[in-house]
Write an enzyme that holds these catalytic residues in place. Structure first.
Site, mmCIF file in Angstrom:
data_model
loop_
_atom_site.group_PDB
_atom_site.id
_atom_site.type_symbol
_atom_site.label_atom_id
_atom_site.label_comp_id
_atom_site.label_asym_id
_atom_site.label_seq_id
_atom_site.Cartn_x
_atom_site.Cartn_y
_atom_site.Cartn_z
ATOM 1 N N HIS A 240 72.601 70.656 1.034
ATOM 2 C CA HIS A 240 73.459 69.816 1.873
ATOM 3 C C HIS A 240 73.944 68.580 1.083
ATOM 4 O O HIS A 240 74.066 67.491 1.634
ATOM 5 C CB HIS A 240 72.691 69.386 3.131
ATOM 6 C CG HIS A 240 73.539 69.272 4.368
ATOM 7 N ND1 HIS A 240 73.554 70.221 5.355
ATOM 8 C CD2 HIS A 240 74.405 68.311 4.784
ATOM 9 C CE1 HIS A 240 74.371 69.843 6.331
ATOM 10 N NE2 HIS A 240 74.912 68.688 5.999
ATOM 11 N N GLY A 272 76.480 71.608 -4.427
ATOM 12 C CA GLY A 272 75.568 70.503 -4.715
ATOM 13 C C GLY A 272 75.900 69.849 -6.039
ATOM 14 O O GLY A 272 75.387 70.273 -7.075
ATOM 15 N N GLY A 273 76.768 68.848 -6.013
ATOM 16 C CA GLY A 273 77.076 68.078 -7.209
ATOM 17 C C GLY A 273 78.255 68.580 -8.027
ATOM 18 O O GLY A 273 78.602 67.972 -9.031
ATOM 19 N N GLY A 294 81.851 69.886 -1.784
ATOM 20 C CA GLY A 294 81.956 69.129 -0.536
ATOM 21 C C GLY A 294 82.555 67.747 -0.715
ATOM 22 O O GLY A 294 83.584 67.418 -0.115
HETATM 23 C C1 LIG Z 1 80.596 63.795 4.552
HETATM 24 C C2 LIG Z 1 79.886 65.130 4.575
HETATM 25 C C3 LIG Z 1 79.743 65.818 5.773
HETATM 26 C C4 LIG Z 1 79.108 67.067 5.780
HETATM 27 N N1 LIG Z 1 79.038 67.790 6.953
HETATM 28 C C5 LIG Z 1 78.529 69.046 6.946
HETATM 29 C C6 LIG Z 1 78.568 69.848 8.116
HETATM 30 O O1 LIG Z 1 79.091 69.464 9.156
HETATM 31 N N2 LIG Z 1 78.022 71.089 8.028
HETATM 32 C C7 LIG Z 1 77.450 71.574 6.877
HETATM 33 O O2 LIG Z 1 76.976 72.708 6.859
HETATM 34 N N3 LIG Z 1 77.411 70.836 5.767
HETATM 35 C C8 LIG Z 1 77.946 69.591 5.765
HETATM 36 N N4 LIG Z 1 77.947 68.856 4.612
HETATM 37 C C9 LIG Z 1 77.413 69.455 3.369
HETATM 38 C C10 LIG Z 1 78.538 70.181 2.626
HETATM 39 O O3 LIG Z 1 78.981 71.295 3.333
HETATM 40 C C11 LIG Z 1 78.047 70.644 1.247
HETATM 41 O O4 LIG Z 1 76.903 71.436 1.395
HETATM 42 C C12 LIG Z 1 77.745 69.477 0.310
HETATM 43 O O5 LIG Z 1 78.708 68.460 0.449
HETATM 44 C C13 LIG Z 1 77.706 69.974 -1.124
HETATM 45 O O6 LIG Z 1 77.392 68.960 -2.008
HETATM 46 P P1 LIG Z 1 78.515 68.112 -2.790
HETATM 47 O O7 LIG Z 1 79.050 67.117 -1.803
HETATM 48 O O8 LIG Z 1 77.747 67.465 -3.870
HETATM 49 O O9 LIG Z 1 79.573 69.075 -3.241
HETATM 50 C C14 LIG Z 1 78.567 67.605 4.578
HETATM 51 C C15 LIG Z 1 78.715 66.891 3.390
HETATM 52 C C16 LIG Z 1 79.365 65.665 3.373
HETATM 53 C C17 LIG Z 1 79.542 64.954 2.056
#
Ligand SMILES: Cc1cc2nc3c(=O)[nH]c(=O)nc-3n(C[C@H](O)[C@H](O)[C@H](O)COP(=O)(O)O)c2cc1C
Length: 362
Positions: A240, A272-273, A294
């Protein structure tokens, strides 16, 4: 707003456009934020051992996932409260993903809702649902997901309870979607249906519905095996973005064990990252079919909506093409672990360490 030259520019623009609350919600993570930093640190410690003198005049970055052709091996993962970053929220991401040619996973925790997005932007995408009702409610939601034309359904299994994100807590920040009556994913006063999720529920969905199922938040190879055993269609390795359990293994480091456990039976996605084209190539070398990005998605959205997202994706595509060619590979399907070795990361990592020029004031 879509005319910037580098991915570093989108970060600068996003920060300029967001207030401190929304910015910290975007970049922040749980507790000590160690899982977040570890994601970047591990990515930065996988380094290339490239091959040379292959003819790389033509490279192919396309891949297949859930019956869709992705122009680059990237998915735009679910981002709750995305409307805090760009006014049209999930519809804006859907538009950018469709126009560019990558797969978008829409979060149930954002606006507009999944049926409105499907009407506004017809096109293949996945719906990620947080449970806020019992099994009859869930069944109804899945039926409506199928009726709305979604090509996949995603359960996020790393968020059975909501974490403590200190940046938000200290400011009393409440994510935009949680400010509305419908945004109560984990209502502290009510039943927390999300926390009751179990393998039985996964089996129930697979038995009853004909829609590909993604389980997001898999880290342990034993869980990956179990996903395959119960008929899950895509295993999605994720912590996440470090926003849930603190002190997990970095996702890129969890990936090889999951890939081994899955043994080619179903696709594996990882996030993730990942912020750069070279990061995407690393994920594919270690066995992922596609990589989720994300914060990249949220930063691009905040930098300037659909045009900025399209520009960010095309710069990312160029980075992917260049990294592919310079590792001596012409097709993403031919990437393999032999192109990577482990070395020390150059310096302590953080959420934006993929953009070192920011620290020099660019
Ligand atoms: C602002 C924000 C909101 C997020 N909301 C959700 C969500 O509603 N559902 C979910 O499964 N993951 C959520 N995530 C996790 C992303 O889907 C993803 O797994 C994550 O951002 C990956 O890591 P990264 O930001 O380093 O790419 C969220 C991430 C961020 C940054």
């Amino acid at each position: 707003m879509g005319d910037f030259k580098t991915l570093t520019d989108i970060v600068r623009l996003a920060q300029a456009n967001l207030d401190k609350g929304d910015w910290d919600y975007l970049v922040g993570a749980a507790d000590t934020e160690a899982s977040l930093r570890r994601n970047r640190s591990a990515l930065e410690s996988w380094v290339f051992l490239p091959r040379i003198l292959q003819d790389v005049s033509k490279v192919n970055t396309a891949t297949q996932l859930l019956g869709q052709t992705l122009r680059i091996p990237v998915v735009l993962p679910p981002i709750g409260s995305i409307q805090a970053f760009t006014e049209q929220g999930g519809s804006a991401v859907a538009k950018a993903a469709d126009e560019f040619g990558v797969l978008h996973i829409l979060s149930s925790s954002c606006a507009p809702d999944f049926e409105t997005v499907a009407q506004e932007v017809p096109g293949p995408r996945v719906y990620q649902l947080y449970l806020s009702g019992d099994q009859a409610w869930l069944d109804d939601q899945i039926e409506r997901t199928i009726a709305s034309g979604y090509v996949g359904f995603c359960l996020t299994a790393d968020t059975q309870v909501y974490s403590r994100r200190e940046r938000d807590l200290m400011k009393g920040y409440v994510p935009m979607q949680a400010r509305t009556a419908t945004g109560t994913m984990l209502d502290p006063g009510g039943v927390n249906y999300q926390s009751t999720m179990s393998w039985d529920l996964v089996a129930h969905i697979k038995e009853k519905f004909d829609i590909p199922l993604i389980v997001k938040g898999v880290m342990n190879p034993e869980d990956a095996k179990r996903c395959v055993d119960v008929g899950v269609d895509v295993v999605y390795v994720s912590n996440h973005g470090g926003r849930q359990l603190d002190h997990t293994l970095a996702c890129i480091d969890a990936l090889p064990g999951v890939v081994e456990a899955v043994d080619g039976r179903i696709p594996v996605v990882v996030d993730g990252g990942f912020m750069r084209g070279a990061d995407v190539i690393k994920g594919l070398c270690l066995g992922a079919t596609a990589v989720g990005m994300g914060r990249f998605e949220a930063l691009a959205a905040a930098a300037g909506g659909v045009p900025a997202m399209l520009r960010a994706l095309s710069i990312l595509e160029r980075e992917i093409q260049i990294s592919l060619a310079l590792t001596g590979v012409t097709n993403v399907a031919d990437l393999h672990p032999g192109l990577l070795v482990r070395d020390q990361p150059l310096r302590p990592s953080h959420v934006l360490s993929a953009f070192p020029l920011l620290e020099e004031g660019y």
